[in-house]
Design a protein around this motif. Structure first.
Motif, PDB file in Angstrom:
ATOM      1  N   VAL A   1      23.343  61.375  36.039  1.00 49.35           N
ATOM      2  CA  VAL A   1      22.474  61.943  35.044  1.00 49.35           C
ATOM      3  C   VAL A   1      23.012  61.356  33.466  1.00 49.35           C
ATOM      4  O   VAL A   1      23.828  61.169  33.603  1.00 49.35           O
ATOM      5  N   ALA A   2      22.089  60.472  33.079  1.00 45.07           N
ATOM      6  CA  ALA A   2      22.465  59.192  31.701  1.00 45.07           C
ATOM      7  C   ALA A   2      20.907  58.742  30.976  1.00 45.07           C
ATOM      8  O   ALA A   2      19.937  59.409  31.616  1.00 45.07           O
ATOM      9  N   SER A   3      21.692  58.845  30.062  1.00 45.66           N
ATOM     10  CA  SER A   3      20.057  58.355  29.141  1.00 45.66           C
ATOM     11  C   SER A   3      20.266  56.452  29.318  1.00 45.66           C
ATOM     12  O   SER A   3      20.349  56.021  29.461  1.00 45.66           O
ATOM     13  N   TYR A   4      19.135  57.048  28.830  1.00 43.35           N
ATOM     14  CA  TYR A   4      17.302  56.014  29.047  1.00 43.35           C
ATOM     15  C   TYR A   4      18.599  54.754  28.402  1.00 43.35           C
ATOM     16  O   TYR A   4      18.554  53.296  29.146  1.00 43.35           O
ATOM     17  N   LYS A   5      19.285  54.907  27.566  1.00 37.21           N
ATOM     18  CA  LYS A   5      19.931  53.857  26.099  1.00 37.21           C
ATOM     19  C   LYS A   5      21.532  53.399  27.309  1.00 37.21           C
ATOM     20  O   LYS A   5      21.692  52.288  27.200  1.00 37.21           O
ATOM     21  N   ASN A   6      21.898  53.736  28.255  1.00 36.72           N
ATOM     22  CA  ASN A   6      23.057  53.390  28.904  1.00 36.72           C
ATOM     23  C   ASN A   6      22.613  52.966  30.898  1.00 36.72           C
ATOM     24  O   ASN A   6      22.884  53.014  31.427  1.00 36.72           O
ATOM     25  N   MET A   7      21.087  52.058  30.579  1.00 37.30           N
ATOM     26  CA  MET A   7      20.600  52.325  31.841  1.00 37.30           C
ATOM     27  C   MET A   7      21.273  51.207  32.638  1.00 37.30           C
ATOM     28  O   MET A   7      21.557  50.495  31.995  1.00 37.30           O
ATOM     29  N   MET A   8      21.930  51.240  33.583  1.00 39.42           N
ATOM     30  CA  MET A   8      22.870  50.210  34.693  1.00 39.42           C
ATOM     31  C   MET A   8      21.352  49.300  35.195  1.00 39.42           C
ATOM     32  O   MET A   8      21.113  49.419  36.069  1.00 39.42           O
ATOM     33  N   ASN A   9      21.888  47.975  35.502  1.00 39.62           N
ATOM     34  CA  ASN A   9      21.221  47.221  37.078  1.00 39.62           C
ATOM     35  C   ASN A   9      21.559  47.613  38.334  1.00 39.62           C
ATOM     36  O   ASN A   9      23.017  47.003  38.758  1.00 39.62           O
ATOM     37  N   ASN A  10      20.727  47.512  39.410  1.00 36.11           N
ATOM     38  CA  ASN A  10      21.154  47.863  40.228  1.00 36.11           C
ATOM     39  C   ASN A  10      21.974  49.371  40.682  1.00 36.11           C
ATOM     40  O   ASN A  10      23.460  48.913  41.118  1.00 36.11           O
TER      41      ASN A  10
ATOM     42  N   GLY B   1      24.481  54.980  43.683  1.00 36.88           N
ATOM     43  CA  GLY B   1      23.724  56.149  44.091  1.00 36.88           C
ATOM     44  C   GLY B   1      22.725  56.771  43.065  1.00 36.88           C
ATOM     45  O   GLY B   1      21.833  55.630  43.016  1.00 36.88           O
ATOM     46  N   LYS B   2      22.254  57.513  42.836  1.00 38.84           N
ATOM     47  CA  LYS B   2      20.875  58.181  42.607  1.00 38.84           C
ATOM     48  C   LYS B   2      21.042  58.646  41.114  1.00 38.84           C
ATOM     49  O   LYS B   2      22.135  59.174  41.030  1.00 38.84           O
ATOM     50  N   TRP B   3      20.164  57.683  40.441  1.00 40.92           N
ATOM     51  CA  TRP B   3      20.539  58.140  39.288  1.00 40.92           C
ATOM     52  C   TRP B   3      19.249  59.140  38.213  1.00 40.92           C
ATOM     53  O   TRP B   3      18.490  58.163  39.136  1.00 40.92           O
ATOM     54  N   VAL B   4      20.021  59.738  37.430  1.00 41.45           N
ATOM     55  CA  VAL B   4      17.602  59.658  36.637  1.00 41.45           C
ATOM     56  C   VAL B   4      18.100  59.483  35.315  1.00 41.45           C
ATOM     57  O   VAL B   4      19.178  59.716  35.024  1.00 41.45           O
ATOM     58  N   TYR B   5      17.303  58.816  34.624  1.00 42.15           N
ATOM     59  CA  TYR B   5      17.616  58.481  32.917  1.00 42.15           C
ATOM     60  C   TYR B   5      16.987  60.038  31.917  1.00 42.15           C
ATOM     61  O   TYR B   5      15.586  60.231  31.863  1.00 42.15           O
ATOM     62  N   VAL B   6      17.156  60.248  30.970  1.00 41.26           N
ATOM     63  CA  VAL B   6      17.043  61.035  30.354  1.00 41.26           C
ATOM     64  C   VAL B   6      16.643  60.564  28.783  1.00 41.26           C
ATOM     65  O   VAL B   6      16.896  59.549  28.409  1.00 41.26           O
ATOM     66  N   ASP B   7      16.069  61.086  27.668  1.00 44.38           N
ATOM     67  CA  ASP B   7      15.920  60.730  26.477  1.00 44.38           C
ATOM     68  C   ASP B   7      17.292  60.533  26.216  1.00 44.38           C
ATOM     69  O   ASP B   7      18.117  61.145  26.215  1.00 44.38           O
ATOM     70  N   ALA B   8      17.892  60.142  24.726  1.00 44.59           N
ATOM     71  CA  ALA B   8      18.785  59.935  24.504  1.00 44.59           C
ATOM     72  C   ALA B   8      19.010  60.809  23.360  1.00 44.59           C
ATOM     73  O   ALA B   8      19.803  61.145  23.044  1.00 44.59           O
ATOM     74  N   ASP B   9      18.604  61.391  23.964  1.00 40.91           N
ATOM     75  CA  ASP B   9      18.734  63.792  22.493  1.00 40.91           C
ATOM     76  C   ASP B   9      19.928  63.254  22.935  1.00 40.91           C
ATOM     77  O   ASP B   9      20.227  63.356  23.989  1.00 40.91           O
ATOM     78  N   LYS B  10      20.653  63.926  21.597  1.00 43.38           N
ATOM     79  CA  LYS B  10      22.058  64.854  22.255  1.00 43.38           C
ATOM     80  C   LYS B  10      22.194  65.126  23.612  1.00 43.38           C
ATOM     81  O   LYS B  10      23.561  65.177  24.380  1.00 43.38           O
ATOM     82  N   GLU B  11      21.750  66.219  23.584  1.00 45.61           N
ATOM     83  CA  GLU B  11      21.411  67.461  24.816  1.00 45.61           C
ATOM     84  C   GLU B  11      20.355  66.737  26.083  1.00 45.61           C
ATOM     85  O   GLU B  11      20.425  68.018  26.928  1.00 45.61           O
ATOM     86  N   ALA B  12      20.075  66.163  26.302  1.00 45.56           N
ATOM     87  CA  ALA B  12      19.245  65.799  27.062  1.00 45.56           C
ATOM     88  C   ALA B  12      19.800  66.462  28.323  1.00 45.56           C
ATOM     89  O   ALA B  12      19.394  65.967  29.190  1.00 45.56           O
ATOM     90  N   ALA B  13      21.088  65.426  28.656  1.00 48.90           N
ATOM     91  CA  ALA B  13      21.391  65.178  30.008  1.00 48.90           C
ATOM     92  C   ALA B  13      21.945  66.495  30.629  1.00 48.90           C
ATOM     93  O   ALA B  13      21.889  67.037  31.345  1.00 48.90           O
TER      94      ALA B  13
END
Length: 151
Positions: free
Chosen positions: A34-43, A46-58
């Motif tokens: 689980v990571a912020s969409y600001k830290n989105m990785m290419n390829n 594993g399974k990745w879930v991207y959340v809002d960039a808010d401090k506590e979103a992850a």
């Protein structure tokens, strides 16, 4: 019925992603990063879930996604304290297990350090992440997963 846990990873600053994937693959256990969409990785693997960039979103995503017996990897002591009452195993990336026995002391140390910083006093940050930390984490995660497998 699947009794295997899922490993949830607070992934934004997690230094042991590869080790988690390796251990999980040996035990055929699902991993959810689980990571912020600001830290989105290419390829990413594993399974990745991207959340809002808010401090506590992850943190909120993880708290709402875990089930009893799951494993969470996080360096966030506050998140660990929230997860323990849900009967979740919580490990730091250095291999330290957060437990009911140590969480209050760790939360108090965090509070005292923040209080000193607000007063303008310098407090030490975490020490540099080492190869030994990586080995300690891998050993602890493998031991935890082996317990699920009955080994």
């Amino acid at each position: 019925m699947n009794n295997k846990p899922t490993i949830h990873v607070d992934a934004d600053a997690c230094p042991v992603k590869d080790e988690i994937l390796h251990c999980a693959s040996l035990h055929e256990i699902e991993v959810c990063f689980v990571a912020s969409y600001k830290n989105m990785m290419n390829n990413p693997e594993g399974k990745w879930v991207y959340v809002d960039a808010d401090k506590e979103a992850a943190d909120l995503y993880i708290v709402n996604s875990v089930k009893k017996g799951d494993i969470v990897v996080t360096a966030d002591i506050g998140l660990a304290g929230t997860l323990l009452p849900k009967d979740v195993y919580v490990l730091s990336p250095r291999g330290k297990e957060y437990t009911e026995e140590n969480i209050f002391m760790l939360l108090d140390m965090r509070y005292q350090s923040a209080k000193l910083r607000r007063q303008g006093k310098h407090t030490k940050g975490p020490k540099a992440f080492t190869k030994e930390d990586r080995i300690c984490f891998t050993n602890k995660l493998m031991k935890t997963l082996s317990n699920f497998a009955g080994n």
